[in-house]
Design a protein around this motif. Sequence first.
Motif, PDB file in Angstrom:
ATOM      1  N   GLY A 154       0.815  -1.219   0.000  1.00  0.00           N
ATOM      2  CA  GLY A 154       0.000   0.000   0.000  1.00  0.00           C
ATOM      3  C   GLY A 154       0.842   1.260   0.000  1.00  0.00           C
ATOM      4  N   LEU A 155       1.919   1.263   0.772  1.00  0.00           N
ATOM      5  CA  LEU A 155       2.798   2.437   0.776  1.00  0.00           C
ATOM      6  C   LEU A 155       3.435   2.649  -0.596  1.00  0.00           C
ATOM      7  N   ALA A 156       3.845   1.571  -1.250  1.00  0.00           N
ATOM      8  CA  ALA A 156       4.409   1.695  -2.599  1.00  0.00           C
ATOM      9  C   ALA A 156       3.337   2.159  -3.579  1.00  0.00           C
ATOM     10  N   TYR A 157       2.139   1.608  -3.453  1.00  0.00           N
ATOM     11  CA  TYR A 157       1.039   1.976  -4.349  1.00  0.00           C
ATOM     12  C   TYR A 157       0.684   3.457  -4.207  1.00  0.00           C
ATOM     13  N   ALA A 158       0.668   3.927  -2.969  1.00  0.00           N
ATOM     14  CA  ALA A 158       0.292   5.321  -2.725  1.00  0.00           C
ATOM     15  C   ALA A 158       1.381   6.299  -3.147  1.00  0.00           C
ATOM     16  N   SER A 159       2.641   5.901  -3.037  1.00  0.00           N
ATOM     17  CA  SER A 159       3.709   6.866  -3.246  1.00  0.00           C
ATOM     18  C   SER A 159       4.400   6.795  -4.607  1.00  0.00           C
ATOM     19  N   VAL A 160       4.204   5.710  -5.365  1.00  0.00           N
ATOM     20  CA  VAL A 160       4.874   5.582  -6.667  1.00  0.00           C
ATOM     21  C   VAL A 160       3.816   5.343  -7.752  1.00  0.00           C
ATOM     22  N   PRO A 161       3.311   6.420  -8.365  1.00  0.00           N
ATOM     23  CA  PRO A 161       2.227   6.277  -9.345  1.00  0.00           C
ATOM     24  C   PRO A 161       2.542   5.327 -10.504  1.00  0.00           C
ATOM     25  N   ARG A 162       3.780   5.257 -10.943  1.00  0.00           N
ATOM     26  CA  ARG A 162       4.084   4.383 -12.090  1.00  0.00           C
ATOM     27  C   ARG A 162       3.997   2.900 -11.730  1.00  0.00           C
ATOM     28  N   TRP A 163       3.961   2.562 -10.445  1.00  0.00           N
ATOM     29  CA  TRP A 163       3.821   1.172 -10.028  1.00  0.00           C
ATOM     30  C   TRP A 163       2.364   0.771  -9.809  1.00  0.00           C
ATOM     31  N   ARG A 164       1.448   1.716  -9.861  1.00  0.00           N
ATOM     32  CA  ARG A 164       0.047   1.426  -9.542  1.00  0.00           C
ATOM     33  C   ARG A 164      -0.556   0.377 -10.469  1.00  0.00           C
ATOM     34  N   TRP A 165      -0.196   0.438 -11.723  1.00  0.00           N
ATOM     35  CA  TRP A 165      -0.747  -0.526 -12.670  1.00  0.00           C
ATOM     36  C   TRP A 165      -0.397  -1.942 -12.242  1.00  0.00           C
ATOM     37  N   LEU A 166       0.816  -2.133 -11.770  1.00  0.00           N
ATOM     38  CA  LEU A 166       1.299  -3.450 -11.357  1.00  0.00           C
ATOM     39  C   LEU A 166       0.781  -3.860  -9.967  1.00  0.00           C
ATOM     40  N   LEU A 167       0.664  -2.909  -9.051  1.00  0.00           N
ATOM     41  CA  LEU A 167       0.344  -3.225  -7.654  1.00  0.00           C
ATOM     42  C   LEU A 167      -1.139  -3.187  -7.307  1.00  0.00           C
ATOM     43  N   ARG A 168      -1.974  -2.701  -8.216  1.00  0.00           N
ATOM     44  CA  ARG A 168      -3.399  -2.500  -7.896  1.00  0.00           C
ATOM     45  C   ARG A 168      -4.050  -3.775  -7.363  1.00  0.00           C
ATOM     46  N   TRP A 169      -4.017  -4.849  -8.092  1.00  0.00           N
ATOM     47  CA  TRP A 169      -4.728  -6.065  -7.668  1.00  0.00           C
ATOM     48  C   TRP A 169      -3.994  -6.828  -6.570  1.00  0.00           C
ATOM     49  N   PRO A 170      -2.664  -6.875  -6.567  1.00  0.00           N
ATOM     50  CA  PRO A 170      -2.010  -7.475  -5.399  1.00  0.00           C
ATOM     51  C   PRO A 170      -2.335  -6.741  -4.095  1.00  0.00           C
ATOM     52  N   LEU A 171      -2.427  -5.408  -4.157  1.00  0.00           N
ATOM     53  CA  LEU A 171      -2.792  -4.634  -2.967  1.00  0.00           C
ATOM     54  C   LEU A 171      -4.169  -5.018  -2.467  1.00  0.00           C
ATOM     55  N   VAL A 172      -5.136  -5.047  -3.374  1.00  0.00           N
ATOM     56  CA  VAL A 172      -6.507  -5.385  -2.976  1.00  0.00           C
ATOM     57  C   VAL A 172      -6.564  -6.809  -2.422  1.00  0.00           C
ATOM     58  N   ALA A 173      -5.911  -7.741  -3.093  1.00  0.00           N
ATOM     59  CA  ALA A 173      -5.932  -9.138  -2.641  1.00  0.00           C
ATOM     60  C   ALA A 173      -5.271  -9.278  -1.268  1.00  0.00           C
ATOM     61  N   LEU A 174      -4.104  -8.675  -1.087  1.00  0.00           N
ATOM     62  CA  LEU A 174      -3.415  -8.760   0.201  1.00  0.00           C
ATOM     63  C   LEU A 174      -4.230  -8.106   1.318  1.00  0.00           C
ATOM     64  N   ALA A 175      -4.827  -6.960   1.031  1.00  0.00           N
ATOM     65  CA  ALA A 175      -5.623  -6.273   2.054  1.00  0.00           C
ATOM     66  C   ALA A 175      -6.844  -7.100   2.445  1.00  0.00           C
ATOM     67  N   LEU A 176      -7.509  -7.701   1.460  1.00  0.00           N
ATOM     68  CA  LEU A 176      -8.685  -8.522   1.764  1.00  0.00           C
ATOM     69  C   LEU A 176      -8.319  -9.792   2.526  1.00  0.00           C
ATOM     70  N   VAL A 177      -7.267 -10.463   2.105  1.00  0.00           N
ATOM     71  CA  VAL A 177      -6.854 -11.692   2.802  1.00  0.00           C
ATOM     72  C   VAL A 177      -6.386 -11.356   4.221  1.00  0.00           C
ATOM     73  N   THR A 178      -5.692 -10.243   4.385  1.00  0.00           N
ATOM     74  CA  THR A 178      -5.281  -9.816   5.725  1.00  0.00           C
ATOM     75  C   THR A 178      -6.496  -9.554   6.601  1.00  0.00           C
ATOM     76  N   ALA A 179      -7.493  -8.867   6.061  1.00  0.00           N
ATOM     77  CA  ALA A 179      -8.701  -8.578   6.838  1.00  0.00           C
ATOM     78  C   ALA A 179      -9.434  -9.860   7.231  1.00  0.00           C
TER      79      ALA A 179
END
Length: 155
Positions: free
Chosen positions: A27-52
């Motif tokens: 999430g910190l990488a996704y929020a702070s590095v816009p050029r990585w958002r395309w790559l990190l969008r779905w891993p972020l959502v999946a990790l956040a949901l599985v963590t929850a």
Amino acid sequence: MEINGLPLHPLVVHAVVVLGPLAALTGLAYASVPRWRWLLRWPLVALALVTAVTAVVATSAGESLLDARPELEPLVDEHEDWGELLRTASLAYAAAAALGAWALGGPSALASGRGARDTNPVVGMIATVLIAVGAVALLVLVFLAGDSGARAVWG
């Protein structure tokens, strides 16, 4: 709750301890590095949901373990409080990650540029702040809940 006679709580807790910080760092990488958002969008959502989900299961399993062994109550009182706060924070972080995946655009990693999206500046700023604050809170609470649990078990 048990699996093959072992309490479920200590088994599931390890998933939270590994996935929580991984979700936060993503999430910190996704929020702070816009050029990585395309790559990190779905891993972020999946990790956040599985963590929850694992945090909810760990909390429920911990309550079940405490019901089965009420003599542990004085030892795990602080751990229980941190665990419940971690559960709530992980659910809020999953919501923030979903908002960020929807609201934050960014350049595409594809040579064709396909998949790039523009961002509403106000909504994008809100999502960025929510993800960053949620990630820091998740990191801190995983540490505090884990530390208090380890102190309860190991002294």
